[in-house]
Design a protein around this motif. Structure first.
Motif, PDB file in Angstrom:
ATOM      1  N   PHE A   1      63.129  39.222 -97.937  1.00 35.25           N
ATOM      2  CA  PHE A   1      62.418  37.952 -98.070  1.00 35.25           C
ATOM      3  C   PHE A   1      61.061  38.169 -97.399  1.00 35.25           C
ATOM      4  CE2 PHE A   1      62.502  33.169 -96.759  1.00 35.25           C
ATOM      5  CZ  PHE A   1      61.545  32.878 -97.725  1.00 35.25           C
ATOM      6  N   VAL A   2      59.999  38.135 -98.194  1.00 33.13           N
ATOM      7  CA  VAL A   2      58.681  38.574 -97.737  1.00 33.13           C
ATOM      8  C   VAL A   2      57.692  37.408 -97.758  1.00 33.13           C
ATOM      9  CG1 VAL A   2      56.759  40.151 -98.189  1.00 33.13           C
ATOM     10  CG2 VAL A   2      59.120  40.900 -98.611  1.00 33.13           C
ATOM     11  N   ILE A   3      56.970  37.236 -96.671  1.00 31.21           N
ATOM     12  CA  ILE A   3      55.893  36.252 -96.580  1.00 31.21           C
ATOM     13  C   ILE A   3      54.647  36.961 -96.044  1.00 31.21           C
ATOM     14  CG2 ILE A   3      55.119  34.047 -95.613  1.00 31.21           C
ATOM     15  CD1 ILE A   3      57.512  33.699 -97.367  1.00 31.21           C
ATOM     16  N   GLU A   4      53.545  36.865 -96.773  1.00 39.34           N
ATOM     17  CA  GLU A   4      52.277  37.485 -96.353  1.00 39.34           C
ATOM     18  C   GLU A   4      52.471  38.948 -95.953  1.00 39.34           C
ATOM     19  OE1 GLU A   4      50.262  35.091 -93.462  1.00 39.34           O
ATOM     20  OE2 GLU A   4      50.528  33.239 -94.622  1.00 39.34           O
ATOM     21  N   ASN A   5      53.214  39.673 -96.818  1.00 40.39           N
ATOM     22  CA  ASN A   5      53.472  41.111 -96.638  1.00 40.39           C
ATOM     23  C   ASN A   5      54.285  41.440 -95.395  1.00 40.39           C
ATOM     24  OD1 ASN A   5      52.176  42.123 -99.007  1.00 40.39           O
ATOM     25  ND2 ASN A   5      50.191  41.741 -98.023  1.00 40.39           N
ATOM     26  N   GLN A   6      54.972  40.454 -94.835  1.00 41.60           N
ATOM     27  CA  GLN A   6      55.863  40.671 -93.702  1.00 41.60           C
ATOM     28  C   GLN A   6      57.294  40.322 -94.106  1.00 41.60           C
ATOM     29  OE1 GLN A   6      54.956  41.689 -90.424  1.00 41.60           O
ATOM     30  NE2 GLN A   6      52.964  42.123 -91.363  1.00 41.60           N
ATOM     31  N   ILE A   7      58.226  41.213 -93.789  1.00 38.45           N
ATOM     32  CA  ILE A   7      59.633  40.895 -94.049  1.00 38.45           C
ATOM     33  C   ILE A   7      60.110  39.920 -92.988  1.00 38.45           C
ATOM     34  CG2 ILE A   7      61.982  41.797 -94.167  1.00 38.45           C
ATOM     35  CD1 ILE A   7      60.867  44.406 -95.209  1.00 38.45           C
ATOM     36  N   VAL A   8      60.520  38.727 -93.429  1.00 38.92           N
ATOM     37  CA  VAL A   8      60.976  37.702 -92.482  1.00 38.92           C
ATOM     38  C   VAL A   8      62.471  37.439 -92.614  1.00 38.92           C
ATOM     39  CG1 VAL A   8      58.729  36.578 -92.414  1.00 38.92           C
ATOM     40  CG2 VAL A   8      60.443  35.814 -94.083  1.00 38.92           C
ATOM     41  N   GLY A   9      63.109  37.999 -93.640  1.00 36.20           N
ATOM     42  CA  GLY A   9      64.532  37.771 -93.819  1.00 36.20           C
ATOM     43  C   GLY A   9      65.101  38.608 -94.940  1.00 36.20           C
ATOM     44  N   TYR A  10      66.366  38.334 -95.272  1.00 38.96           N
ATOM     45  CA  TYR A  10      67.051  39.049 -96.340  1.00 38.96           C
ATOM     46  C   TYR A  10      67.954  38.060 -97.077  1.00 38.96           C
ATOM     47  CZ  TYR A  10      65.413  43.241 -93.998  1.00 38.96           C
ATOM     48  OH  TYR A  10      64.627  44.196 -93.434  1.00 38.96           O
ATOM     49  N   VAL A  11      67.904  38.093 -98.412  1.00 44.94           N
ATOM     50  CA  VAL A  11      68.633  37.130 -99.244  1.00 44.94           C
ATOM     51  C   VAL A  11      69.636  37.872-100.122  1.00 44.94           C
ATOM     52  CG1 VAL A  11      68.420  35.383-101.055  1.00 44.94           C
ATOM     53  CG2 VAL A  11      66.697  35.513 -99.237  1.00 44.94           C
ATOM     54  N   HIS A  12      70.877  37.415-100.105  1.00 47.82           N
ATOM     55  CA  HIS A  12      71.915  38.016-100.930  1.00 47.82           C
ATOM     56  C   HIS A  12      71.615  37.776-102.409  1.00 47.82           C
ATOM     57  CE1 HIS A  12      75.949  38.590-102.696  1.00 47.82           C
ATOM     58  NE2 HIS A  12      76.135  39.431-101.693  1.00 47.82           N
ATOM     59  N   PHE A  13      71.930  38.760-103.246  1.00 49.23           N
ATOM     60  CA  PHE A  13      71.598  38.623-104.670  1.00 49.23           C
ATOM     61  C   PHE A  13      72.296  37.415-105.301  1.00 49.23           C
ATOM     62  CE2 PHE A  13      75.375  41.373-104.781  1.00 49.23           C
ATOM     63  CZ  PHE A  13      76.115  40.805-105.800  1.00 49.23           C
ATOM     64  N   GLY A  14      73.470  37.059-104.782  1.00 53.38           N
ATOM     65  CA  GLY A  14      74.169  35.894-105.308  1.00 53.38           C
ATOM     66  C   GLY A  14      73.477  34.590-104.950  1.00 53.38           C
ATOM     67  N   PHE A  15      73.001  34.489-103.736  1.00 54.05           N
ATOM     68  CA  PHE A  15      72.264  33.294-103.332  1.00 54.05           C
ATOM     69  C   PHE A  15      70.913  33.249-104.033  1.00 54.05           C
ATOM     70  CE2 PHE A  15      69.678  30.803-100.248  1.00 54.05           C
ATOM     71  CZ  PHE A  15      70.434  29.636-100.266  1.00 54.05           C
ATOM     72  N   ALA A  16      70.336  34.423-104.275  1.00 55.08           N
ATOM     73  CA  ALA A  16      69.051  34.491-104.981  1.00 55.08           C
ATOM     74  C   ALA A  16      69.157  33.878-106.377  1.00 55.08           C
ATOM     75  CB  ALA A  16      68.573  35.936-105.070  1.00 55.08           C
ATOM     76  N   ASP A  17      70.324  33.997-107.007  1.00 56.77           N
ATOM     77  CA  ASP A  17      70.497  33.399-108.332  1.00 56.77           C
ATOM     78  C   ASP A  17      70.311  31.887-108.291  1.00 56.77           C
ATOM     79  OD1 ASP A  17      70.935  35.828-109.508  1.00 56.77           O
ATOM     80  OD2 ASP A  17      73.129  35.691-109.453  1.00 56.77           O
TER      81      ASP A  17
END
Length: 375
Positions: free
Chosen positions: A102-118
């Motif tokens: 999960f990227v904001i302004e070229n900084q990784i701020v988190g990670y999202v599961h592919f299932g939740f991403a759907d």
């Protein structure tokens, strides 16, 4: 549930005539090896501690706590019970490949599961999924970011908040209407804020303050423990150290600690302001579509012998004072504590000399208290 006040009569005595306050609660265990005793305790009380956000109500009482802490005798060189509790907060690391950055302004701020991403893909005016050019190390061919029109922290907070509301409690249970800052590291600029309960679904870092309150008497140390209210939505009826709380947006660690001390234990600011910052622990736990990346700032507070905690917010049922050595037994051999509280108390045991380099696995256990991204 209404909070039950802790009267002086209900607090184990720590007078000089009774150096072991909970001896009267000694459990009549046969003389089995400590691992067999631990197994008997787990069989009787069941597995009550997991790293999940919500567990069923525990059924043990303070009498059970005192009996187990007093009666279970361990080989002092055996740290495996502590390591097992650390593992409870660091599960499923092999599943990190199921999460995209999960990227904001070229900084990784988190990670999202592919299932939740759907679910997030349905909100095209909020979330976009650029193809990954390996810059962010995604195994899923893309990462997730916010729409370019969401330029300010306020706009992002509002838009993501609307999505969280739309997804509802079925997908994100435990909504608290409390905002956590989304940052790349502690002290860095805040990109936006997200509902506390949603933070693990976006894999953003969450910070908290945790404090051990202890008393010294006749050369022995005692820790104040709290038993969580049965009405709590998370970990009802389980044990905590004295004070803990998440770190919301817009408040410093010190101010938050003073606030939590007053609310959770009735500790006035003239006492809580003396708490000493002693470091931090971190862990990373994956459960389904949730990725918890927590950093807990740890504090110690030496309390007056005559101080008795008093809960003010209804979240703690009662408090008891327990010898530190008995608390160590409880952590190693029972599952009475809320999962991350184990780590905070283990850190206390290191710093106060209850775990020493003579214990096999000393450095492994010490290092494991910071398994997460401690930044």
């Amino acid at each position: 549930m209404a909070m039950t006040s802790t009267s002086i009569a209900s607090v184990p005595s720590i007078s000089s005539s009774s150096p072991t306050p909970v001896l009267k609660y000694a459990m009549k265990f046969p003389l089995f090896p400590s691992r067999q005793i631990a197994s008997a305790v787990r069989h009787r009380f069941g597995s009550t501690t997991t790293a999940t956000s919500s567990v069923s109500s525990s059924s043990f009482t303070w009498d059970d706590v005192f009996r187990a802490g007093e009666s279970i005798q361990n080989d002092p060189s055996d740290l495996q019970g502590f390591l097992d509790k650390v593992k409870l907060c660091n599960r499923n690391s092999e599943k990190q490949s199921e999460f995209m950055p999960f990227v904001i302004e070229n900084q990784i701020v988190g990670y999202v599961h592919f299932g939740f991403a759907d679910h997030l893909r349905k909100f095209r005016d909020v979330f976009v999924f650029p193809k990954d050019n390996d810059a962010f190390g995604s195994n899923l061919g893309c990462h997730v970011t916010l729409h370019s029109l969401l330029k300010t922290a306020e706009d992002r907070t509002r838009a993501v908040g609307d999505v969280v509301k739309c997804l509802g409690k079925e997908l994100i249970p435990g909504i608290r209407n409390e905002l956590y800052p989304v940052i790349s590291s502690f002290g860095a600029p805040v990109f936006f804020s997200v509902e506390r309960a949603a933070a693990p679904y976006f894999g953003t870092k969450a910070y908290g303050v945790h404090m051990n309150g202890y008393v010294e008497k006749d050369g022995q140390k005692y820790l104040w423990l709290g038993k969580r209210s049965e009405a709590k939505p998370t970990y009802p009826g389980m044990l905590d150290h004295l004070v803990a709380g998440g770190l919301p947006h817009g408040i410093s660690c010190q101010k938050n600690l003073v606030k939590e001390c007053e609310e959770e234990a009735g500790i006035p600011s003239n006492i809580s302001s003396k708490a000493i910052s002693v470091g931090a622990i971190s862990y990373m736990d994956i459960e389904g579509q949730r990725f918890k990346r927590d950093i807990l700032f740890c504090y110690d507070l030496k309390l007056p012998e005559d101080f008795i905690p008093r809960n003010e917010d209804g979240e703690v049922e009662s408090f008891k004072l327990v010898p530190v050595r008995h608390v160590a037994n409880l952590i190693r051999n029972t599952e009475f504590f809320k999962a991350n509280c184990n780590l905070v108390i283990i850190d206390f045991l290191f710093r106060h000399g209850y775990i020493t380099p003579e214990n096999f696995g000393y450095l492994k256990l010490l290092q494991s208290l910071r398994n997460g991204d401690c930044s």
